[in-house]
Motif scaffolding. Structure first.
Motif, short mmCIF file in Angstrom:
data_model
loop_
_atom_site.label_atom_id
_atom_site.label_comp_id
_atom_site.label_asym_id
_atom_site.label_seq_id
_atom_site.Cartn_x
_atom_site.Cartn_y
_atom_site.Cartn_z
N THR A 66 -48.00 6.53 20.05
CA THR A 66 -48.02 5.92 21.37
C THR A 66 -47.01 4.78 21.40
O THR A 66 -46.79 4.10 20.40
CB THR A 66 -49.42 5.39 21.73
OG1 THR A 66 -49.36 4.71 22.99
CG2 THR A 66 -49.95 4.46 20.68
N LYS A 67 -46.38 4.59 22.55
CA LYS A 67 -45.40 3.53 22.71
C LYS A 67 -46.04 2.18 23.03
O LYS A 67 -45.41 1.14 22.86
CB LYS A 67 -44.40 3.90 23.80
CG LYS A 67 -43.57 5.14 23.48
CD LYS A 67 -42.62 5.46 24.62
CE LYS A 67 -41.79 6.70 24.32
NZ LYS A 67 -40.86 7.04 25.44
N ASP A 68 -47.28 2.21 23.48
CA ASP A 68 -47.97 0.98 23.87
C ASP A 68 -48.51 0.29 22.62
O ASP A 68 -49.30 0.86 21.86
CB ASP A 68 -49.11 1.32 24.84
CG ASP A 68 -49.68 0.07 25.50
OD1 ASP A 68 -49.47 -1.04 24.97
OD2 ASP A 68 -50.34 0.22 26.55
N VAL A 69 -48.08 -0.96 22.40
CA VAL A 69 -48.51 -1.70 21.22
C VAL A 69 -50.01 -1.99 21.27
O VAL A 69 -50.70 -1.94 20.24
CB VAL A 69 -47.71 -3.01 21.09
CG1 VAL A 69 -48.16 -3.82 19.88
CG2 VAL A 69 -46.21 -2.73 21.02
N ALA A 70 -50.54 -2.28 22.45
CA ALA A 70 -51.98 -2.54 22.59
C ALA A 70 -52.80 -1.31 22.22
O ALA A 70 -53.84 -1.40 21.55
CB ALA A 70 -52.30 -3.01 24.00
N LYS A 71 -52.32 -0.14 22.63
CA LYS A 71 -53.04 1.10 22.28
C LYS A 71 -52.94 1.38 20.79
O LYS A 71 -53.89 1.93 20.20
CB LYS A 71 -52.47 2.27 23.08
CG LYS A 71 -52.78 2.24 24.56
CD LYS A 71 -52.26 3.49 25.26
CE LYS A 71 -52.61 3.48 26.74
NZ LYS A 71 -52.11 4.69 27.45
N GLN A 72 -51.85 1.00 20.17
CA GLN A 72 -51.72 1.18 18.73
C GLN A 72 -52.76 0.35 17.98
O GLN A 72 -53.42 0.84 17.06
CB GLN A 72 -50.32 0.80 18.27
CG GLN A 72 -49.21 1.68 18.81
CD GLN A 72 -47.83 1.20 18.42
OE1 GLN A 72 -47.69 0.31 17.59
NE2 GLN A 72 -46.79 1.79 19.02
N GLU A 120 -50.08 10.31 23.11
CA GLU A 120 -50.17 10.18 24.56
C GLU A 120 -49.00 10.93 25.19
O GLU A 120 -47.96 11.14 24.54
CB GLU A 120 -50.16 8.71 24.97
CG GLU A 120 -48.87 7.97 24.65
CD GLU A 120 -48.85 6.58 25.25
OE1 GLU A 120 -49.81 6.24 25.97
OE2 GLU A 120 -47.87 5.85 25.01
N ASP A 177 -54.15 10.32 27.49
CA ASP A 177 -53.75 8.94 27.75
C ASP A 177 -54.63 7.95 26.99
O ASP A 177 -54.16 6.92 26.51
CB ASP A 177 -53.81 8.64 29.25
CG ASP A 177 -52.69 9.35 30.01
OD1 ASP A 177 -51.60 9.48 29.44
OD2 ASP A 177 -52.93 9.78 31.15
N ASP A 178 -55.91 8.27 26.88
CA ASP A 178 -56.85 7.40 26.17
C ASP A 178 -56.91 7.81 24.70
O ASP A 178 -57.81 8.55 24.27
CB ASP A 178 -58.23 7.48 26.83
CG ASP A 178 -59.18 6.39 26.34
OD1 ASP A 178 -58.78 5.63 25.42
OD2 ASP A 178 -60.30 6.30 26.87
N THR A 220 -46.62 10.26 27.25
CA THR A 220 -45.33 9.62 27.46
C THR A 220 -44.40 9.72 26.25
O THR A 220 -43.18 9.67 26.39
CB THR A 220 -45.52 8.14 27.83
OG1 THR A 220 -46.27 7.49 26.79
CG2 THR A 220 -46.26 8.02 29.16
N GLY A 242 -44.95 4.22 17.35
CA GLY A 242 -44.19 4.82 18.43
C GLY A 242 -42.99 5.59 17.91
O GLY A 242 -43.10 6.37 16.96
#
Length: 347
Positions: free
Chosen positions: A162-168, A204, A232-233, A206, A181
């Motif tokens: 995932t590209k989102d740091v928060a999701k990582q 995810e 996504d989640d 994206t 990512g």
């Protein structure tokens, strides 16, 4: 007739001989082709040597005739009239789930088997008929999400893209062994990180265009919306993989329309309602892959807890909401994923 000729005839008849003068003469021959047909009929039969035959294939017909049918149906039997009856002559008693758990707890009480923390096993019989009667449902392997986790004794390693740091960070907190990512994809391509160290891969949508370059390395483990690993989640997917119930539905070798799921849904020291919630989540996940045909997919559910071999039949039909199951199946099939992502997965 002279006496001499008569005497010779008597002697030859007594010795079963034919004198030269009494040889019978035929003026006809055998039918044309009779001798040739007789010669052709005397063909040497070659005995073919048969190699080793496995024990499960020797005299298969008699074996299947003597083998008890796995598909269970006791609807033709009468209901028991009291609490004491020969079990094989009457229908199985169908227990409410909570009552069945209480029976298992009593069996594993310290005064009996002394296993109060034993695992709760469930055997689920399936009708593996497909949309066409001559075509059966394939074996499938899934991980069902459960609301109340327990120690299932398995170590499941997960990698998240995932590209989102928060999701990582959330994925690592949920139990993922590694999350990253585009830089993680480059490290895998350079060989600094080995994909063989991980069993499951989650991504995810994206990041899918950059992740396609690893499709040849991941093969069947490549994130897919049908498998529920492309979402996504990603945190929810990681929790399902790490804490969920791992099960496999396998067809019988001979009865192709019979399949069975054997797995564990919890421990006896858990609350009965928590075990019931795990059981409901499991059968809904199994029912979500039901083929498009009439008739039930799940035919019977049995609960048991070793070391006791006692199996209790529970009613599963009350937990299956067809509309809710179809909605769950659409969510798991990835209908919310965009068309561009679907094309990237196919390519």
């Amino acid at each position: 007739m002279p006496l001499f000729d008569t005497t010779i005839r008597v002697v030859y008849n007594h010795l079963n001989l034919t004198p030269f003068g009494l040889v019978s003469i035929r003026n006809y021959a055998a039918r044309k082709g009779t001798r040739a047909k007789r010669a052709k009929s005397k063909v040497k039969v070659e005995v073919q040597k048969v190699g080793f035959i496995p024990h499960n294939q020797r005299d298969l017909a008699s074996f299947l005739a003597s083998r008890p049918k796995l598909k269970f149906d006791d609807s033709w039997k009468q209901l028991p009239l009291d609490n004491v009856y020969p079990h094989k002559y009457y229908q199985w008693t169908v227990y409410p789930f909570i009552e069945a758990i209480q029976c298992l707890k009593e069996t594993n009480h310290p005064d009996m088997y002394n296993q109060p923390n034993a695992n709760v096993h469930v055997n689920i019989d399936l009708n593996m008929e497909g949309e066409k009667k001559n075509r059966m449902h394939d074996n499938f392997y899934r991980i069902a999400p459960i609301p109340h986790k327990f120690d299932h004794g398995e170590e499941r390693t997960v990698m998240v893209f995932t590209k989102d740091v928060a999701k990582q960070e959330a994925a690592r907190a949920a139990g993922a062994g590694m999350a990253g990512g585009v830089e993680l994809i480059k490290d895998i391509q350079n060989g600094s990180i080995m994909l063989t160290d991980f069993q499951h891969f989650v991504a995810e949508p994206t990041i899918l265009p950059e992740l396609v370059s690893l499709r040849g390395l991941m093969k069947r483990k490549f994130p897919n919306p049908n498998a529920g690993t492309l979402d996504d989640d990603v945190t929810m997917v990681v929790e399902r993989i790490v804490n969920g119930v791992n099960y496999s539905a396998l067809k019988d070798e001979y009865e192709k329309d019979f399949g069975q799921v054997k797995t564990v849904i919890g421990n006896l020291n858990m609350e009965p309602h928590h075990l019931e919630a795990n059981f409901i989540s499991l059968i809904k996940d199994i029912h979500s892959v039901k083929p498009k045909r009439e008739g039930p997919f799940i035919t019977r559910c049995l609960l048991w807890s070793p070391p006791s071999n006692e199996k209790l039949k529970v009613d599963h039909k009350q937990y299956l909401d067809i509309k809710e199951t179809k909605k769950l199946k659409r969510q798991q099939s990835g209908n919310e994923v965009s068309d561009e992502v679907q094309e990237a997965v196919v390519q």
